[in-house]
Design a protein around this motif. Structure first.
Motif, mmCIF file in Angstrom:
data_model
loop_
_atom_site.group_PDB
_atom_site.id
_atom_site.type_symbol
_atom_site.label_atom_id
_atom_site.label_comp_id
_atom_site.label_asym_id
_atom_site.label_seq_id
_atom_site.Cartn_x
_atom_site.Cartn_y
_atom_site.Cartn_z
ATOM 1 N N UNK A 1 0.806 -1.219 0.000
ATOM 2 C CA UNK A 1 0.000 0.000 0.000
ATOM 3 C C UNK A 1 0.837 1.267 0.000
ATOM 4 N N UNK A 2 2.041 1.211 0.554
ATOM 5 C CA UNK A 2 2.875 2.414 0.620
ATOM 6 C C UNK A 2 3.887 2.516 -0.518
ATOM 7 N N UNK A 3 3.809 1.619 -1.499
ATOM 8 C CA UNK A 3 4.690 1.730 -2.665
ATOM 9 C C UNK A 3 4.301 2.950 -3.494
ATOM 10 N N UNK A 4 5.291 3.645 -3.997
ATOM 11 C CA UNK A 4 5.037 4.816 -4.842
ATOM 12 C C UNK A 4 5.153 4.394 -6.304
ATOM 13 N N UNK A 5 4.024 4.395 -6.985
ATOM 14 C CA UNK A 5 3.969 4.064 -8.410
ATOM 15 C C UNK A 5 3.654 5.340 -9.172
ATOM 16 N N UNK A 6 4.324 5.549 -10.290
ATOM 17 C CA UNK A 6 4.159 6.772 -11.071
ATOM 18 C C UNK A 6 3.718 6.430 -12.483
ATOM 19 N N UNK A 7 2.897 7.315 -13.071
ATOM 20 C CA UNK A 7 2.353 7.088 -14.409
ATOM 21 C C UNK A 7 3.393 7.311 -15.506
ATOM 22 N N UNK A 8 4.397 8.124 -15.224
ATOM 23 C CA UNK A 8 5.386 8.406 -16.266
ATOM 24 C C UNK A 8 6.779 8.511 -15.665
ATOM 25 N N UNK A 9 7.753 8.389 -16.534
ATOM 26 C CA UNK A 9 9.139 8.535 -16.099
ATOM 27 C C UNK A 9 9.376 9.950 -15.573
ATOM 28 N N UNK A 10 8.732 10.929 -16.201
ATOM 29 C CA UNK A 10 8.922 12.320 -15.796
ATOM 30 C C UNK A 10 8.443 12.564 -14.368
ATOM 31 N N UNK A 11 7.252 12.030 -14.017
ATOM 32 C CA UNK A 11 6.757 12.246 -12.656
ATOM 33 C C UNK A 11 7.607 11.491 -11.640
ATOM 34 N N UNK A 12 8.083 10.309 -12.013
ATOM 35 C CA UNK A 12 8.964 9.551 -11.113
ATOM 36 C C UNK A 12 10.278 10.284 -10.909
ATOM 37 N N UNK A 13 10.833 10.843 -11.986
ATOM 38 C CA UNK A 13 12.099 11.581 -11.867
ATOM 39 C C UNK A 13 11.927 12.850 -11.046
ATOM 40 N N UNK A 14 10.788 13.518 -11.180
ATOM 41 C CA UNK A 14 10.527 14.717 -10.374
ATOM 42 C C UNK A 14 10.457 14.343 -8.892
ATOM 43 N N UNK A 15 9.797 13.229 -8.586
ATOM 44 C CA UNK A 15 9.721 12.770 -7.194
ATOM 45 C C UNK A 15 11.101 12.382 -6.686
ATOM 46 N N UNK A 16 11.877 11.729 -7.536
ATOM 47 C CA UNK A 16 13.236 11.342 -7.169
ATOM 48 C C UNK A 16 14.058 12.583 -6.820
ATOM 49 N N UNK A 17 13.956 13.603 -7.663
ATOM 50 C CA UNK A 17 14.676 14.857 -7.413
ATOM 51 C C UNK A 17 14.245 15.460 -6.076
ATOM 52 N N UNK A 18 12.937 15.460 -5.830
ATOM 53 C CA UNK A 18 12.401 16.028 -4.594
ATOM 54 C C UNK A 18 12.909 15.263 -3.367
#
Length: 81
Positions: free
Chosen positions: A59-76
């Motif tokens: 339930x706490x896994x972070x899944x992202x719809x696109x590489x861009x949103x995942x990379x933005x979260x990674x940067x954050x």
């Protein structure tokens, strides 16, 4: 707030991106594409297929719809100012 996908709403065939922590080197993380597949042991569940391995979706896994949103979260999360 990060734009994540609710793990309860994914379906077989969905493509997602995740921030993956290397199990052999826990301090190393990167963005990786993954696919939602039928759970190999439970036909009523789905699993994450990543790096040729099945992973149970928590339930706490972070899944992202696109590489861009995942990379933005990674940067954050990981990049220093």
């Amino acid at each position: 707030m990060m734009d994540t996908i609710d793990p309860k709403t994914v379906k077989v065939g969905d493509e997602v991106h995740v921030i993956y922590h290397n199990p052999h080197t826990p301090t190393v993380a990167n963005v990786a594409p993954a696919e939602i597949v039928q759970h190999p042991k439970d036909p009523n569940k789905v699993a994450l297929f990543l790096h040729e391995t099945f992973h149970t979706i928590e339930d706490d896994d972070a899944l992202f719809a696109s590489q861009e949103t995942a990379e933005a979260a990674f940067q954050e999360l990981y990049e220093e100012d």
